[in-house]
Design a protein around this motif. Sequence first.
Motif, mmCIF file in Angstrom:
data_model
loop_
_atom_site.group_PDB
_atom_site.id
_atom_site.type_symbol
_atom_site.label_atom_id
_atom_site.label_comp_id
_atom_site.label_asym_id
_atom_site.label_seq_id
_atom_site.Cartn_x
_atom_site.Cartn_y
_atom_site.Cartn_z
ATOM 1 N N ALA A 80 19.488 -17.417 25.652
ATOM 2 C CA ALA A 80 20.105 -16.720 24.515
ATOM 3 C C ALA A 80 20.036 -15.209 24.691
ATOM 4 O O ALA A 80 21.012 -14.495 24.414
ATOM 5 N N ILE A 81 18.912 -14.709 25.177
ATOM 6 C CA ILE A 81 18.754 -13.265 25.370
ATOM 7 C C ILE A 81 19.654 -12.775 26.494
ATOM 8 O O ILE A 81 20.307 -11.740 26.362
ATOM 9 N N ARG A 82 19.716 -13.497 27.578
ATOM 10 C CA ARG A 82 20.606 -13.079 28.674
ATOM 11 C C ARG A 82 22.069 -13.055 28.212
ATOM 12 O O ARG A 82 22.826 -12.171 28.595
ATOM 13 N N GLN A 83 22.459 -14.009 27.373
ATOM 14 C CA GLN A 83 23.817 -14.017 26.839
ATOM 15 C C GLN A 83 24.036 -12.771 25.963
ATOM 16 O O GLN A 83 25.067 -12.115 26.058
ATOM 17 N N LYS A 84 23.059 -12.446 25.112
ATOM 18 C CA LYS A 84 23.185 -11.273 24.244
ATOM 19 C C LYS A 84 23.196 -9.978 25.066
ATOM 20 O O LYS A 84 23.925 -9.048 24.735
ATOM 21 N N LEU A 85 22.399 -9.921 26.130
ATOM 22 C CA LEU A 85 22.408 -8.738 26.999
ATOM 23 C C LEU A 85 23.776 -8.577 27.650
ATOM 24 O O LEU A 85 24.295 -7.460 27.767
ATOM 25 N N ALA A 86 24.382 -9.687 28.056
ATOM 26 C CA ALA A 86 25.721 -9.639 28.650
ATOM 27 C C ALA A 86 26.740 -9.141 27.624
ATOM 28 O O ALA A 86 27.597 -8.312 27.934
ATOM 29 N N GLU A 87 26.632 -9.614 26.395
ATOM 30 C CA GLU A 87 27.522 -9.174 25.326
ATOM 31 C C GLU A 87 27.360 -7.677 25.067
ATOM 32 O O GLU A 87 28.323 -6.997 24.732
ATOM 33 N N ALA A 88 26.128 -7.202 25.227
ATOM 34 C CA ALA A 88 25.831 -5.788 24.955
ATOM 35 C C ALA A 88 26.331 -4.876 26.083
ATOM 36 O O ALA A 88 26.181 -3.664 25.998
ATOM 37 N N GLY A 89 26.852 -5.470 27.149
ATOM 38 C CA GLY A 89 27.448 -4.672 28.203
ATOM 39 C C GLY A 89 26.631 -4.514 29.457
ATOM 40 O O GLY A 89 26.530 -3.430 30.006
#
Length: 131
Positions: A121-130
Amino acid sequence: MTAGAAGRSVLLLDDEPTIRESLGEYLEDCGIATLQAESGEEALVMDGLDAVAVAVVDIRLGGMDGIEFIKALHALRPDVRFLIHTGSTDFQLDPELRAIGLTECEVIFKPVLDMSVFERAIRQKLAEAGS
């Protein structure tokens, strides 16, 4: 705290030290930099807050609760992505959290037996954050 990709880190906000520290150790072993706080008030003034890309937030906290914290941090840093980590089985997202962009997909219920749920979940959010 360990160095993260591009200086970005994950804030872990939980008033239960064992939960906060064990999650922090797990994520750091996965190469994800973390900052930890036990209260919303502490988190909002801590050094390194400007490098936070994702915040994992417990809802039940002493003082400022997790919902208030999310709203306050979003007002300061609208680019931060959020995950809610709660033991409240009846937790419902309020309209203001939905307006920020949170959905049921960002809610992780305690206890979590497989810590890799957080890493994904965190890696997905980091990807979303750019990333």
